[in-house]
Structure formats: C-alpha cells, structure tokens
Design a protein around this motif. Structure first.
Motif, short mmCIF file in Angstrom:
data_model
loop_
_atom_site.label_atom_id
_atom_site.label_comp_id
_atom_site.label_asym_id
_atom_site.label_seq_id
_atom_site.Cartn_x
_atom_site.Cartn_y
_atom_site.Cartn_z
N LEU A 76 0.67 -1.22 0.06
CA LEU A 76 0.14 -0.04 -0.01
C LEU A 76 0.84 1.24 0.01
O LEU A 76 0.40 2.14 -0.29
CB LEU A 76 -1.04 -0.12 1.35
N TYR A 77 2.22 1.17 0.47
CA TYR A 77 2.96 2.40 0.41
C TYR A 77 3.11 2.62 -0.81
O TYR A 77 3.20 3.87 -1.40
CB TYR A 77 4.38 2.02 1.14
N ALA A 78 3.46 1.70 -1.92
CA ALA A 78 3.58 2.09 -3.18
C ALA A 78 2.44 2.71 -3.90
O ALA A 78 2.57 3.66 -4.84
CB ALA A 78 4.01 0.99 -4.22
N LEU A 79 1.25 2.17 -3.63
CA LEU A 79 -0.04 2.65 -4.00
C LEU A 79 -0.23 4.05 -3.53
O LEU A 79 -0.34 5.11 -4.71
CB LEU A 79 -1.34 2.04 -3.37
N GLN A 80 0.04 4.50 -2.20
CA GLN A 80 0.05 5.93 -1.82
C GLN A 80 1.20 6.75 -2.41
O GLN A 80 0.75 7.90 -3.00
CB GLN A 80 0.37 5.92 -0.08
N ALA A 81 2.29 6.32 -2.91
CA ALA A 81 3.23 7.19 -3.59
C ALA A 81 2.79 7.28 -4.78
O ALA A 81 2.85 8.46 -5.35
CB ALA A 81 4.81 6.40 -3.04
N ASP A 82 2.51 6.31 -5.55
CA ASP A 82 2.10 6.44 -7.00
C ASP A 82 1.11 7.50 -7.26
O ASP A 82 1.01 8.53 -8.17
CB ASP A 82 1.70 5.22 -7.65
N LEU A 83 -0.10 7.32 -6.25
CA LEU A 83 -1.08 8.37 -6.26
C LEU A 83 -0.89 9.55 -6.02
O LEU A 83 -1.24 10.63 -6.64
CB LEU A 83 -2.26 7.50 -5.29
N ALA A 84 -0.02 9.83 -4.99
CA ALA A 84 0.45 11.16 -4.56
C ALA A 84 1.23 11.90 -5.73
O ALA A 84 1.01 12.83 -6.14
CB ALA A 84 1.20 11.14 -3.34
#
Length: 75
Positions: A60-68
């Motif tokens: 989920l960290y990758a999801l958060q970083a990509d989305l941001a």
C-alpha cells in the motif's frame, strides 16, 4: 463507508472551500487494489481532475506514493 461526490461538495460548501478532494479505494479481487482521487470545484460542481493508481494489497505504500505523485503532477 466512502464519501460521494455530492457529499464532498456539500462539505465544501459548509467549509466555504473553492475545491474539494476525495477518493476511494477498491479491491480488484485477489491481491490488487486500486485507488482514485477526485478534485472538484465546489461552486460549479465540475470534476477538475482525477487520478488512479493500482498496486498489490501487500504494498500500500507504493499505491500511496504513486497516487500522490500523479495527483501532484496534475497541477
């Protein structure tokens, strides 16, 4: 529960905001999740922009970083 676009607009009106940002996270089945962020103009209720990202549920960290990153780059 998630917030709808109309609920985000109503909250924006109460707060006297020019724009609101809201989003949703959905399971794509299996181990994938997708997240979408929407930016709307409160007065016109126009969708100004949206971004989407997908990742494995164990990252989920990758999801958060990509989305941001996508959201910031949309300005």
């Amino acid at each position: 529960d998630s917030i709808s676009g109309s609920q985000a607009i109503e909250l924006g009106k109460i707060l006297k905001a020019d724009e609101v940002v809201y989003g949703k996270i959905s399971s794509m089945g299996g181990t994938k999740v997708t997240a979408v962020i929407y930016r709307m103009d409160v007065k016109s209720q126009e969708l100004l922009h949206s971004v989407e990202a997908m990742a494995h549920s164990n990252d989920l960290y990758a999801l958060q970083a990509d989305l941001a990153r996508k959201f910031i780059n949309s300005f």
